[in-house]
Design a protein around this motif. Sequence first.
Motif, PDB file in Angstrom:
ATOM      1  N   THR A 112      41.453  32.756  46.408  1.00  0.00           N
ATOM      2  CA  THR A 112      41.868  33.490  45.213  1.00  0.00           C
ATOM      3  C   THR A 112      42.405  32.579  44.114  1.00  0.00           C
ATOM      4  O   THR A 112      42.813  33.060  43.057  1.00  0.00           O
ATOM      5  N   ASN A 113      42.418  31.266  44.348  1.00  0.00           N
ATOM      6  CA  ASN A 113      42.917  30.305  43.374  1.00  0.00           C
ATOM      7  C   ASN A 113      41.939  29.133  43.259  1.00  0.00           C
ATOM      8  O   ASN A 113      41.096  28.939  44.134  1.00  0.00           O
ATOM      9  N   THR A 129      42.895  32.176  36.352  1.00  0.00           N
ATOM     10  CA  THR A 129      44.311  32.553  36.227  1.00  0.00           C
ATOM     11  C   THR A 129      44.568  33.986  36.683  1.00  0.00           C
ATOM     12  O   THR A 129      45.703  34.341  36.998  1.00  0.00           O
ATOM     13  N   THR A 130      43.521  34.812  36.690  1.00  0.00           N
ATOM     14  CA  THR A 130      43.632  36.188  37.204  1.00  0.00           C
ATOM     15  C   THR A 130      42.391  36.484  38.021  1.00  0.00           C
ATOM     16  O   THR A 130      41.276  36.260  37.554  1.00  0.00           O
ATOM     17  N   THR A 160      41.150  39.699  40.248  1.00  0.00           N
ATOM     18  CA  THR A 160      41.317  41.038  40.807  1.00  0.00           C
ATOM     19  C   THR A 160      39.942  41.506  41.260  1.00  0.00           C
ATOM     20  O   THR A 160      39.158  42.045  40.459  1.00  0.00           O
ATOM     21  N   GLU A 187      38.312  42.376  37.679  1.00  0.00           N
ATOM     22  CA  GLU A 187      38.353  41.390  36.607  1.00  0.00           C
ATOM     23  C   GLU A 187      38.635  39.995  37.151  1.00  0.00           C
ATOM     24  O   GLU A 187      39.332  39.825  38.160  1.00  0.00           O
ATOM     25  N   ILE A 188      38.085  39.005  36.468  1.00  0.00           N
ATOM     26  CA  ILE A 188      38.428  37.620  36.720  1.00  0.00           C
ATOM     27  C   ILE A 188      38.590  36.945  35.360  1.00  0.00           C
ATOM     28  O   ILE A 188      37.775  37.143  34.463  1.00  0.00           O
ATOM     29  N   VAL A 189      39.665  36.182  35.212  1.00  0.00           N
ATOM     30  CA  VAL A 189      39.960  35.517  33.940  1.00  0.00           C
ATOM     31  C   VAL A 189      39.970  34.009  34.160  1.00  0.00           C
ATOM     32  O   VAL A 189      40.633  33.503  35.070  1.00  0.00           O
ATOM     33  N   LYS A 202      39.233  30.950  26.723  1.00  0.00           N
ATOM     34  CA  LYS A 202      39.444  31.995  27.740  1.00  0.00           C
ATOM     35  C   LYS A 202      38.153  32.778  27.930  1.00  0.00           C
ATOM     36  O   LYS A 202      37.491  33.149  26.957  1.00  0.00           O
ATOM     37  N   ILE A 205      36.971  36.228  29.880  1.00  0.00           N
ATOM     38  CA  ILE A 205      37.399  37.436  30.599  1.00  0.00           C
ATOM     39  C   ILE A 205      36.141  38.107  31.150  1.00  0.00           C
ATOM     40  O   ILE A 205      35.302  38.601  30.387  1.00  0.00           O
TER      41      ILE A 205
END
Length: 520
Positions: A197-198, A208-209, A211, A215-217, A233, A235
């Motif tokens: 997850t990282n 950084t995100t 889910t 979503e993935i950021v 960025k 998104i």
Amino acid sequence: MSSALLAGVLAPVLPAAAQSASETLIVAGPRTPESLELEYPSTEAVQEARKNVYERLLAYEMVANEDGVMVENFDKLTGALAESWVVSDDRSSITFTLAEAKSHAGNTLSADDVMWTFERGWALKGTFYWYMHQMLKIQDFSAFQKVDDRTVKVQLPGPSPLIERLWVNSDLGIIDATEVKKHLTAEDTWGTKWLSTNTASFSPYKVTTFTPGREIVYEANLDYYRGEPKLKKIIFREIPTSANRVAALQAGSIDVAEWLLPRELDLLSKSEAVKIWKVYGNYIHRVDLTNTIEPFTDKRVRQALNYLVPRDQIGKSVYFDTARPTKSPVSEIYPAYTDEFFTYSEDVEKAKALLAEAGYADGFKTELGYRTGDEIEEQIAIILKTSFARAGVDLQLSKLPSSTLVERYTGGTIPAYFLRDMAIVPDAAYVTNLWLNSQSMVDFSRYKNTDVDALIDKNLTATVEAERIADMKQVQQMVVEDAPWVFLFNPGYQLATRANIKGTSWYTPNGNAWFDYSKE
């Protein structure tokens, strides 16, 4: 989808204050990646994430194709995290000199990062181990040597035609060992849970995100060694229904829409606000038949199903004549490809005769799995159900979440399932070894032909290209006759973007590399 939920899908996402609108890209696709772990089985969503958050040692130079898309030039290797490399005259060793690069965490790339990445992959006995052991024939970890702080050597037991090209593979990304070691535990000594997850790498973006299912950021590595990414960025939003991705793109709520239906792409091509990018690419879309599950243990049954496929109907009604039938296990754009042995035209009587010979004159019932949210697979599944019924084959269609389908086919517990995949390295021995060598960890169909295995193994070490091509044509002949799959189509790769998106590129993993993109 309810009107309230659709409104949420179409609502614009405001970028963080630190980024301007031109520095934030909003992307929609059918699914988020199942995992960020390098050792996780490869899926399309995983490959795209991997392309952006892990950097390779080597790469191909990029050239523009006839449509203006930047694509890989398979004839010209260049350095990535390795600024230079030396291959021994006998092609049995490769020595990498590392570039000056910083990770997202600010750590400087060193030979220790490379060695720890290699040691981790070897210990986990997954993807990395398979590439090294199966492809390069390495038997012991002592083959990997730290020469000094910026130099690593890999010593093979013998020559390999893949000794350079294999390192272009995005599955072989280098990990920031300094950062990952902060997150190791007694129960997770190699950081597999944390890295699912990282991210910790020397790539243009970090996550950084994350889910899953939503979503993935990605945020830019401002110290990236090739230069600061233009897009700060990314998104990525999961929008399973293709029509909703089209609506969001038309409304300007997203900048990029992945995996739209051919009829939708045709419609969008008429809009001045949208640009459609197309690359024929290297996909092979097929129905894998688990060759160890009855009745697919009998190649006559597998052949029969190939004679039942209405390719003309699928090509017209599903793909709007934009896809090409797959006629070999090797991609059309790779050396040694041939379609001369493909004999499967639509022939119901031939299929019935083969089934009768195999003891299934009255047909049989079996399960066919496909991914939730993949409307093309669903359309083809419905067509196949009707077409196969002409010979008494009753397909029970199972729409499954991607992670569930992966679990079932990697475990060999589903009789038939759709697989759209690509071989990253442009080499026929690599391709066939990947999917068709019975010793391969991704021979998900459980296909086994000892003659095929022997020819593949021979050509993982042979270096005379003319002889390799002849052997690989023989492999294609045997595989097409054995029919471990139901051969379908190469759908190509298409991407729909707003007209102000520039820098579209294509790589053999078919995942978008956001570093190449910009937004005007």
